[in-house]
Design an enzyme around this catalytic site. Structure first.
Site: not given
Ligand code: GLA
Length: 387
Positions: A34, A36, A67, A126, A129, A174
């Protein structure tokens, strides 16, 4: 794998002639959570698990997508002439969002395609995907239609699609980790400047273990956007007292000096997490470079505490996994990873402790939560490839 995917594609779409096979990884974030969207640092890596795609151009403007992870949905049809997000389009909103985003950036996709996906990342875990599908789609479009885009562009386009098409206000971590991954390295990215550096991860005698809570959630229905706006409000309050562009501009001492400008106790905690987590990430990477994996692990643990108490994105499932892990000899560090609210944890575990880890964390989890967690020993892999 490639052959099996092509055979399945031929079964679905009559032949596999002209079809190519692509792969994009999932990711796990080691520390810097949290941060970014707060101008801070992150330290994620791509995994060797991810999403495979088989794709081929069509002569018309139709999109036929299937899929193997959602077989019950069958082939979902849509068209380049109707690229509006649609609940009924289900998971196809991810590739469609990327096709739409290419168009927004001046790269109109000229004809339709048949697309089949198979992901071996647990969905909703998490491990990104959705970013994996976005970057995969971007790399397919680049290859099929010859668009001149770099891997970093694929990350930005994927994030744009996620923000504007799928309504999740995520940061860049991500998609960046997925698009820019490098085997055996994590990526130290400064999200304020987009400068990055690869740091080798050599865990002598230890491995990365992912514990998946099996509590399903999507970012859309989580409190993700709410946390983001709490941070934005806190930043605006701080900016009345100090000249900063993002929360990542502050160190701990400066935060303590100016925090009274934030007029709500909850927002103070949210901002404190963003500031301290950023500093922890910088320190963790320095520790890793100095071969001090013990310190890296302690900072991972501190990250979890901050996400639990200040940012409040952990919950019973993730806390149970992490707190059980901390009790095991041979666990160097353990924390939730990704957005939180479910999903999974990442732990660095000594080789000889891995079996005990799975058994003990598994049984505490079952007793406390009432269903099983899954464990994956993972490896750090490369970004998108054509197979
Ligand atoms: C998700 C979001 C990322 C980042 C994380 C927390 O994965 O897609 O951009 O904010 O949560 O670090």
């Amino acid at each position: 794998m490639k052959q099996q995917l092509l055979e399945k594609f031929a079964e679905l779409f009559k032949t596999a002639e002209g079809a190519k096979v692509y792969f994009a990884p999932g990711r796990v974030n080691l520390i810097g959570e949290h941060t970014d969207y707060n101008g801070g640092h992150v330290f994620p890596c791509a995994l060797t698990i991810g999403t495979y795609g088989v794709a081929r151009k069509r002569a018309d403007r139709e999109l036929h997508m299937y899929s193997m992870n959602f077989e019950h949905l069958g082939i979902i049809d849509s068209s380049l002439d109707d690229l509006t997000p649609d609940k009924k389009a289900d998971w196809t909103n991810y590739p469609k969002g990327v096709i739409w985003a290419f168009g927004q950036k001046g790269m109109e996709v000229p004809c339709g395609m048949d697309l089949m996906l198979y992901g071996n990342i647990p969905n909703g875990s998490g491990l990104s995907s959705s970013a994996s599908v976005e970057v995969l789609t971007g790399s397919i479009l680049r290859d099929l239609f010859g668009f001149a885009v770099s891997n970093q562009d694929l990350a930005l386009i994927g994030q744009y699609a996620e923000n504007r098409y799928n309504g999740v206000n995520c940061g860049i971590m991500d998609q960046f980790a997925v698009a820019m991954g490098r085997a055996e390295h994590a990526i130290f990215l400064d999200t304020a400047t987009m400068e990055y550096e690869y740091a080798p991860i050599h865990l002598e005698g230890a491995k990365l273990v992912i514990s998946c809570s099996n509590k399903k959630r999507g970012l859309g229905d989580s409190k993700y956007n709410e946390r983001r706006s709490e941070c934005e409000t806190a930043l605006a309050e701080l900016q009345k007292a100090v000249d900063i562009r993002t929360l990542g501009d502050l160190d701990e001492a400066q935060f303590e000096q100016y925090k009274d400008a934030i007029k709500d106790e909850t927002r103070v905690r949210r901002a404190r997490h963003a500031v301290y987590e950023n500093q922890r990430t910088v320190r963790a990477v320095a520790a890793l470079k100095a071969d001090d994996i013990g310190e890296f692990g302690r900072l991972m643990n501190a990250s979890h505490v901050s996400l639990r108490d200040d940012y409040e994105v952990t919950g019973l499932e993730l806390d149970t996994l992490v707190e059980a892990a901390w009790k095991i000899d041979g666990v160097i560090g353990s924390r939730m990873t990704g957005a939180g609210f479910g999903g999974c944890t990442v732990s660095i575990v000594k080789d000889e402790a891995i079996e005990a880890f799975k058994a003990q964390v598994g049984s505490v989890y079952r007793e406390t939560v009432g269903y099983d967690a899954d464990f994956y020993v993972v490896e750090i892999g490369d970004g998108p490839v054509i197979l």
